[in-house]
Design a protein around this motif. Sequence first.
Motif, mmCIF file in Angstrom:
data_model
loop_
_atom_site.group_PDB
_atom_site.id
_atom_site.type_symbol
_atom_site.label_atom_id
_atom_site.label_comp_id
_atom_site.label_asym_id
_atom_site.label_seq_id
_atom_site.Cartn_x
_atom_site.Cartn_y
_atom_site.Cartn_z
ATOM 1 N N ARG A 75 0.836 -1.211 0.000
ATOM 2 C CA ARG A 75 0.000 0.000 0.000
ATOM 3 C C ARG A 75 0.869 1.257 0.000
ATOM 4 O O ARG A 75 0.591 2.211 -0.750
ATOM 5 C CB ARG A 75 -0.904 -0.010 1.239
ATOM 6 N N GLU A 76 1.914 1.263 0.827
ATOM 7 C CA GLU A 76 2.796 2.437 0.885
ATOM 8 C C GLU A 76 3.555 2.609 -0.426
ATOM 9 O O GLU A 76 3.727 3.732 -0.920
ATOM 10 C CB GLU A 76 3.779 2.304 2.049
ATOM 11 N N LEU A 77 3.985 1.494 -1.000
ATOM 12 C CA LEU A 77 4.705 1.533 -2.272
ATOM 13 C C LEU A 77 3.804 2.083 -3.380
ATOM 14 O O LEU A 77 4.230 2.912 -4.193
ATOM 15 C CB LEU A 77 5.199 0.128 -2.632
ATOM 16 N N ARG A 78 2.557 1.644 -3.394
ATOM 17 C CA ARG A 78 1.601 2.154 -4.396
ATOM 18 C C ARG A 78 1.444 3.665 -4.290
ATOM 19 O O ARG A 78 1.356 4.363 -5.297
ATOM 20 C CB ARG A 78 0.222 1.502 -4.216
ATOM 21 N N GLY A 79 1.376 4.163 -3.055
ATOM 22 C CA GLY A 79 1.201 5.596 -2.854
ATOM 23 C C GLY A 79 2.360 6.403 -3.427
ATOM 24 O O GLY A 79 2.156 7.438 -4.064
ATOM 25 N N ILE A 80 3.581 5.921 -3.197
ATOM 26 C CA ILE A 80 4.765 6.616 -3.708
ATOM 27 C C ILE A 80 4.778 6.570 -5.235
ATOM 28 O O ILE A 80 5.040 7.579 -5.905
ATOM 29 C CB ILE A 80 6.054 5.991 -3.140
ATOM 30 N N ILE A 81 4.493 5.394 -5.774
ATOM 31 C CA ILE A 81 4.506 5.234 -7.231
ATOM 32 C C ILE A 81 3.442 6.110 -7.885
ATOM 33 O O ILE A 81 3.689 6.747 -8.916
ATOM 34 C CB ILE A 81 4.287 3.756 -7.610
ATOM 35 N N PHE A 82 2.272 6.181 -7.281
ATOM 36 C CA PHE A 82 1.198 6.983 -7.854
ATOM 37 C C PHE A 82 1.600 8.457 -7.905
ATOM 38 O O PHE A 82 1.309 9.160 -8.887
ATOM 39 C CB PHE A 82 -0.087 6.806 -7.050
ATOM 40 N N SER A 83 2.293 8.927 -6.876
ATOM 41 C CA SER A 83 2.786 10.315 -6.873
ATOM 42 C C SER A 83 3.784 10.539 -7.998
ATOM 43 O O SER A 83 3.756 11.567 -8.677
ATOM 44 C CB SER A 83 3.448 10.642 -5.534
ATOM 45 N N ALA A 84 4.668 9.561 -8.204
ATOM 46 C CA ALA A 84 5.669 9.673 -9.264
ATOM 47 C C ALA A 84 5.011 9.681 -10.640
ATOM 48 O O ALA A 84 5.400 10.460 -11.527
ATOM 49 C CB ALA A 84 6.658 8.512 -9.168
ATOM 50 N N ILE A 85 4.006 8.832 -10.810
ATOM 51 C CA ILE A 85 3.328 8.761 -12.110
ATOM 52 C C ILE A 85 2.589 10.062 -12.401
ATOM 53 O O ILE A 85 2.470 10.474 -13.561
ATOM 54 C CB ILE A 85 2.386 7.548 -12.159
ATOM 55 N N GLN A 86 2.109 10.729 -11.368
ATOM 56 C CA GLN A 86 1.480 12.038 -11.572
ATOM 57 C C GLN A 86 2.470 13.019 -12.186
ATOM 58 O O GLN A 86 2.117 13.789 -13.097
ATOM 59 C CB GLN A 86 0.945 12.579 -10.249
#
Length: 304
Positions: A75-86
Amino acid sequence: MEYSKRPIDIPEQISILVSRGLIIDNESFARQQFSNISYFRLASYWKTFEVDTNTHELAKGTSLNDVLSLYAFDRELRGIIFSAIQDVEIALRTRIIHYFSMKHGAFWFMDASLFSDAEIFNKCFSNLQNEVGRSKEDFLLEHFKKYDSPSMPPVWKTLEVASFGTLSKLFCNMADVSVKKSVAKSFGLPQYRYLESWVRSITVLRNCCAHHARIWNRRFPLMPQLPRHLSLAWIDSETAKPMKLYAQLSAILYLEQSIASNSSIKERLLVLLSKQPQSKLKAMGFPEDWNKQVLWKFSTSLVE
């Protein structure tokens, strides 16, 4: 074969897992967790502990806390990745708008002759019409109050509400290779086909993150092409597995170098990943020397 399994309540779900070897020290805590995170969602994480895929028996010593820890990491990894993809999405959107508009004008996205595949063009244009039609953005509402021709706003307004999926399809379907090369070079990529494959793969990853799907230990169907050499900091790509998350994250970190020099994405990833055992990282395709790769090394700014 007809599906005939009946629904089961939370106490029975817990009972089944205990019978398979899951250690649950506090049943009240377990009930609370299963009332907030579905059995089916958590199943993606405890399956990695199974020693028998037929009986679903779990490895000796596997606890609910082990499963929840893996879930929390994902879950934490997804959050970081989603920010990067933005970051990637906004930069890609901006550069596509700029480079294509400078050569093909304000309404190039409406010109079928500029695209390679007519069917893909029609689907993209239909998606854009729907996305613009349902948007409540002030700049679009104000545009339609003032203008009625052409039927769509200029690209710098229209593409601001386009989904990442539509954006990636537009770029990949553009027939003007010279402009696509300009966009790719602005990201430090020598070939536009690299950017095409990266954008396609990142779109899939983004959808996984947006729908809270497991990304740890996932094999991705669309894979980024991994060049041996690039102009900015990069990885040793010869042994990298393009279907694994390591390849996807490396592509994103590479793009970040030409987007946001002060981004905290790399630091956040390094802090999270450095706390994990190598076995957990290996399941995502990380090589043993991943943190010694030039792209993944701590920079001076991160250490200070």
